[in-house]
Every structure is written in C-alpha cells, then in structure tokens.
Motif scaffolding. Sequence first.
Motif, PDB file in Angstrom:
ATOM      1  N   LEU A  71       0.831  -1.209   0.000  1.00 45.79           N
ATOM      2  CA  LEU A  71       0.000   0.000   0.000  1.00 45.79           C
ATOM      3  C   LEU A  71       0.859   1.250   0.000  1.00 45.79           C
ATOM      4  CD1 LEU A  71      -2.983  -0.821   2.377  1.00 45.79           C
ATOM      5  CD2 LEU A  71      -2.969  -0.589  -0.103  1.00 45.79           C
ATOM      6  N   GLU A  72       1.987   1.187   0.692  1.00 52.65           N
ATOM      7  CA  GLU A  72       2.892   2.340   0.693  1.00 52.65           C
ATOM      8  C   GLU A  72       3.395   2.604  -0.724  1.00 52.65           C
ATOM      9  OE1 GLU A  72       6.008   2.389   3.840  1.00 52.65           O
ATOM     10  OE2 GLU A  72       7.307   2.890   2.151  1.00 52.65           O
ATOM     11  N   GLY A  73       3.691   1.537  -1.439  1.00 54.09           N
ATOM     12  CA  GLY A  73       4.129   1.677  -2.831  1.00 54.09           C
ATOM     13  C   GLY A  73       3.051   2.292  -3.700  1.00 54.09           C
ATOM     14  N   VAL A  74       1.815   1.840  -3.512  1.00 53.64           N
ATOM     15  CA  VAL A  74       0.692   2.392  -4.287  1.00 53.64           C
ATOM     16  C   VAL A  74       0.534   3.881  -3.969  1.00 53.64           C
ATOM     17  CG1 VAL A  74      -1.800   2.283  -4.648  1.00 53.64           C
ATOM     18  CG2 VAL A  74      -0.496   0.166  -4.404  1.00 53.64           C
ATOM     19  N   ARG A  75       0.701   4.210  -2.690  1.00 56.41           N
ATOM     20  CA  ARG A  75       0.566   5.618  -2.282  1.00 56.41           C
ATOM     21  C   ARG A  75       1.624   6.482  -2.973  1.00 56.41           C
ATOM     22  NH1 ARG A  75       3.183   7.659   2.424  1.00 56.41           N
ATOM     23  NH2 ARG A  75       3.227   5.563   3.315  1.00 56.41           N
ATOM     24  N   LEU A  76       2.877   6.026  -2.927  1.00 61.09           N
ATOM     25  CA  LEU A  76       3.949   6.795  -3.572  1.00 61.09           C
ATOM     26  C   LEU A  76       3.641   6.986  -5.053  1.00 61.09           C
ATOM     27  CD1 LEU A  76       7.188   5.254  -2.022  1.00 61.09           C
ATOM     28  CD2 LEU A  76       6.199   7.521  -1.648  1.00 61.09           C
ATOM     29  N   SER A  77       3.222   5.907  -5.682  1.00 58.98           N
ATOM     30  CA  SER A  77       2.941   5.934  -7.104  1.00 58.98           C
ATOM     31  C   SER A  77       1.819   6.922  -7.416  1.00 58.98           C
ATOM     32  CB  SER A  77       2.580   4.514  -7.533  1.00 58.98           C
ATOM     33  OG  SER A  77       2.149   4.483  -8.838  1.00 58.98           O
ATOM     34  N   LEU A  78       0.763   6.877  -6.602  1.00 58.37           N
ATOM     35  CA  LEU A  78      -0.369   7.786  -6.815  1.00 58.37           C
ATOM     36  C   LEU A  78       0.063   9.239  -6.690  1.00 58.37           C
ATOM     37  CD1 LEU A  78      -3.455   6.367  -4.876  1.00 58.37           C
ATOM     38  CD2 LEU A  78      -3.382   7.073  -7.250  1.00 58.37           C
ATOM     39  N   VAL A  79       0.810   9.521  -5.640  1.00 64.31           N
ATOM     40  CA  VAL A  79       1.168  10.909  -5.368  1.00 64.31           C
ATOM     41  C   VAL A  79       2.102  11.462  -6.451  1.00 64.31           C
ATOM     42  CG1 VAL A  79       2.410  12.392  -3.777  1.00 64.31           C
ATOM     43  CG2 VAL A  79       0.734  10.772  -2.914  1.00 64.31           C
ATOM     44  N   ILE A  80       3.064  10.631  -6.852  1.00 69.83           N
ATOM     45  CA  ILE A  80       3.967  11.058  -7.926  1.00 69.83           C
ATOM     46  C   ILE A  80       3.157  11.370  -9.182  1.00 69.83           C
ATOM     47  CG2 ILE A  80       5.758  10.268  -9.518  1.00 69.83           C
ATOM     48  CD1 ILE A  80       6.879   8.556  -7.250  1.00 69.83           C
ATOM     49  N   ASN A  81       2.188  10.503  -9.469  1.00 65.41           N
ATOM     50  CA  ASN A  81       1.473  10.640 -10.728  1.00 65.41           C
ATOM     51  C   ASN A  81       0.421  11.739 -10.730  1.00 65.41           C
ATOM     52  OD1 ASN A  81       2.907   8.960 -12.281  1.00 65.41           O
ATOM     53  ND2 ASN A  81       1.534   7.200 -12.103  1.00 65.41           N
ATOM     54  N   ILE A  82      -0.042  12.143  -9.558  1.00 62.03           N
ATOM     55  CA  ILE A  82      -0.979  13.273  -9.551  1.00 62.03           C
ATOM     56  C   ILE A  82      -0.267  14.506 -10.090  1.00 62.03           C
ATOM     57  CG2 ILE A  82      -2.164  14.900  -8.043  1.00 62.03           C
ATOM     58  CD1 ILE A  82      -3.188  12.569  -6.478  1.00 62.03           C
TER      59      ILE A  82
END
Lengths: 311, 245
Positions: B173-184
């Motif tokens: 989930l931490e990985g998904v969070r990082l990915s989401l935030v970078i991509n926003i």
Amino acid sequence: MIRIETLTKQYGPLTVVDSVSMSIERGSITVIVGTSGSGKSTLLRMINRLVEPTSGRVLIDNNDTATEPAHLLRRRIGYVIQGNGLFPHRTVAENIATVPTLLGWDGARISARVDELLRIFQLDPAEFAAKFPHQLSGGQQQRVGVARALAAEPAVLLMDEPFGALDPIIRSKAQDDLLDIQRRFGTTVVLVTHDMDEAFRLGARVAVMSQGRVLQYDRPAVLLTRPADPFVSRLTGTTDRAMKLLSLTTAGEVAEPGAAEGPTVAATASLREVLSDLLWSGAQVATVLNADGTPAGRVTMAGILAHGRNS
Amino acid sequence: MPRAATLLRLAAVGLLVAFLTMPQRFAPVFAPLTQYGAPPIYDQGNLLALALAHLGTVFLAAAASTILAVGLGILVTRASGAEFLPLSRTLVNIGQTFPPVAVLAIAVPLVGFGEAPTLIALFAYGLLPIFENTVSGLQTCPPAVIEAADGMGMSGRQRLLSVELPLAMPLILEGVRLSLVINIGTATIGSTVAAKGLGEVIIAGLLSNNTAFILQGGLVTGLMAILIYDGMVTVEKRLVRVAHL
C-alpha cells in the motif's frame, strides 16, 4: 511407526544426511541430538518433506510418504519450530485453527477443539482466544505453537528445537507439559535438540548425530553406560555421567518395601533429586509417596549409589 | 494533536470542494495576480470536471500499475520465477528512468492524442515503487512464519494469499501511495497531448502569462496530492492496527 530407510540428503557435493536408517516407535518420544550442522534438522524435515530426500525413503505406518502431495502429508503431521512461527496477523484462536481450517472442519468443531487445546495448555479461552501473538509472553507463544501443531490430532508430532528460545524455568515447564501431552494423546514425537539434558529428560530413545550420520540410537541409559563412539561419550559428558544416569530412574521404579522414615519424596522424582534431598537432610533413607499420598516404599542412600554405578 | 490534524484535514477538503464547485467566489483572492484585466479565475473549462478527469486518469493508471507490479512482484518472489527478478527490475526501472514527457512523445504517434498516451506514461512511471515494495514486502516475511505455513500443510497459493500478502500489505500500500502521489503531479503534463486534466489550467496560464491560472492549477493539484497521501497513510495505519501487521 516411522521407518526411515537409507535416507540421504545432498546439497551439491555436500552430504548433509548420510544414509540414515532408523525406526521410531509409535507413541513414544524419540530425540535426535547433535551439534549444529550435524544434519539433525534436515533429517527431521525430511520426515514431513519440507526437505525432499536425495535418496532413501520414509514410511509412516508402512505408507511411503513420497506417494502423496507434500502439503497433504504435512496436514497429518504436527510441526513445531524454534521461535514458534505464529502468524502475527492472526489471533491465537485463528492460529490454532490453521490446520483444521485447511482440512475443512466445520466451524463448531474447530472452535470446540480450539477451546479444548487452550484449556489443556492452561490458557483461558476467554482471555487468550482473541489475543494476537505479540500480546503473549514467550512461554505462552510457545504453548500456542504446540497447540497449533496438535490441533488436527496428528499421530506424529515433529519438533525442531521447540524450547530453544525459552528461559530455563519456562523450558523445564514446557518439557513437563510435553511429557504430559504425549502420555495423554499417545502422540509419536520426534524432537530435535542440541541439549543433551533435554534429550535425556524427554527421550525414550535418543539418536546421536554427527556429520550426517547416526552414531548411536538407543535408550539414554545405554548411551551413558555403553557409548558406541568417542563422540557420543563426549556429547553425553563424562564428568557427571553418574548423576545423569541417576536422573533417568525414578524413585517409584526402585522403591523397596520397608518402614517409612526420613524425608518423603514423590514416586516421580528422579534418583538424582532423591540423592540431593538425602544429602541435604543428612538422612540415609527416604520414603517414597505415590501421587495420592500413600507410601510406595523406601529408597536408601546405598541403593541410590548402586544405581549410579556403571554396571 | 489528532483533533488539530482532523480539523486541518477537514479544512483542506472544504477549501478544495469550495474552490472547485464555486471558483468565482475566489476571484478577489486571485485578482491581484492578474494584469491588464485578465480573468482571475480559469474560464476556459469547468474546474471540477477537469479535476475529476485528472483524478480519473491517475487512478486508472495506478490501478493498471498495481495489477502488473504486484503480479510481477509475486512472480519473481516464487521459487519458479526468481530468475526473472533482475529482468523485471530492469524493465520497471526503465519505466521510471524514462521521462514521462519522452514517453508521451513516443506514444502519441502510436496511439494518437488524448487520454491514451498519458495513461501509458503514468502507468510506466508508477510501476517502480509498487514493484519494489511488493518484492521487499514478500521477501521480508519472517522465515519462521513461512516455514510454519509450509509445515502446517498450506499449498503455495494458500500461503501466498493467507500469510505472505497480508503481511506484505502495508508495504504494498505504501508503494501504491507513492505511485499515486507522484502521478498526480506528473499527470499535468498530459495536457500537452490533449488529455483532460488540471495541466490545462497551468498551460493556459503559461501561454497567456496569467499567474493566477498557473497558481490555481498548481494549488488544486498539490492539495489533491496531499489529501490522497494523507488518506492513504490513515488507511495504512488503520490496517496495521486492526490486522496487527
């Protein structure tokens, strides 16, 4: 009965277990003892096929264990490891229910079994069932680990240094519990340890391993009095072997008829403990009492000393 | 402290919703940033629709990245797939090293303008954190727990689903969070290839030298990133607490 036939495990050029054959009696505790790297854990793990043998075979009640899928075989064999390996994200009850759940028991049967096991291991279900492993003490975790291994009533229980991480007092209690449980369920227990005292205390028969081979496999008293190999006598220790020998016999076994006098000892006490009592109290005779308090006879200092002699 | 944090969160959400639904109310705030009577509030499209389209693109790309990266992470941590670990790692790293703008430039001739090239760029860019966290989450499961699962007679699949994945979940989930935030943030460049999103507002501001527009696009994007980051952290913490991971 477990029959191990010329079982060998090689990792490349390294032979970890070298053509071991032995048979393990049903309903007894057999201990495999050895230094680290002797191959004892590998031998144990080949029984439930966590390690696949290079050659040789294991028969449980005359069925070759290689003939069924390994994970199905393991559901019928209890397994306890050092550091217990409890699932940290599951409650005590869920941990214990692991194998029954895998076997598809119905919910009522599972929860009845979990409650029963918790009580056997002196853990109040109301208090402990819903706890998580990290909320338990080391001794409690260890008991849950054994309860989990026994959940589906396996005929065979394998234990790999199960008490290695416990402090001496809790370890002694855990060993007593294991003896009780074994008597109660008649489980065939195979236990691996590097601790010779533990081996002597628990094992009806003890196999001494070194460099992948079983050097001697016999009753503890025979290992002490007739070691088959210098390594065996080194491992059993020569300085206090008389005391070790005394610790293998209980007062009840050698009680002789006679008038009650001197300190009283339990019939289950080892001669080593009785000797210590006699030395401490300065008496020559001790009265042996059964569990219900009735006298079972007496043991004398001279009698004890005779038992410690290498005959 | 938790109460103050909750209030701050609510205030941020309120501000975002208020601005997106009735941006004209904020005109006096942005007016000082404009020159020569230019409009203080973005007027070439509906801000709410742009923000939703922006989020839609990001979440769609993240979902695709998650499926592939977690699947790949599972594969390379099995005994049978271990030899693919270096190759997978290289591929995923390329996805991260290759600038999204360059991906757009390559993708447009292939799939045309619009959503598609942006999705491809975000998808490739978001793989790395999810993949690496999945791999390390699965690799760091305590060996005694794995051995116990095997010893109890779990099949490989049962062990994965009921022991390994739950234990690795916080890291995944931490990985998904990082990915989401970078991509926003990264998604704003999609507007250069005509994908709907908040990049439009920023680009319009740059083209017409309107600082108010640039600031609006940037602030809304930033606020969404912060809120999603915060929301994910809360979810992760709750998960760890409830499931004792």
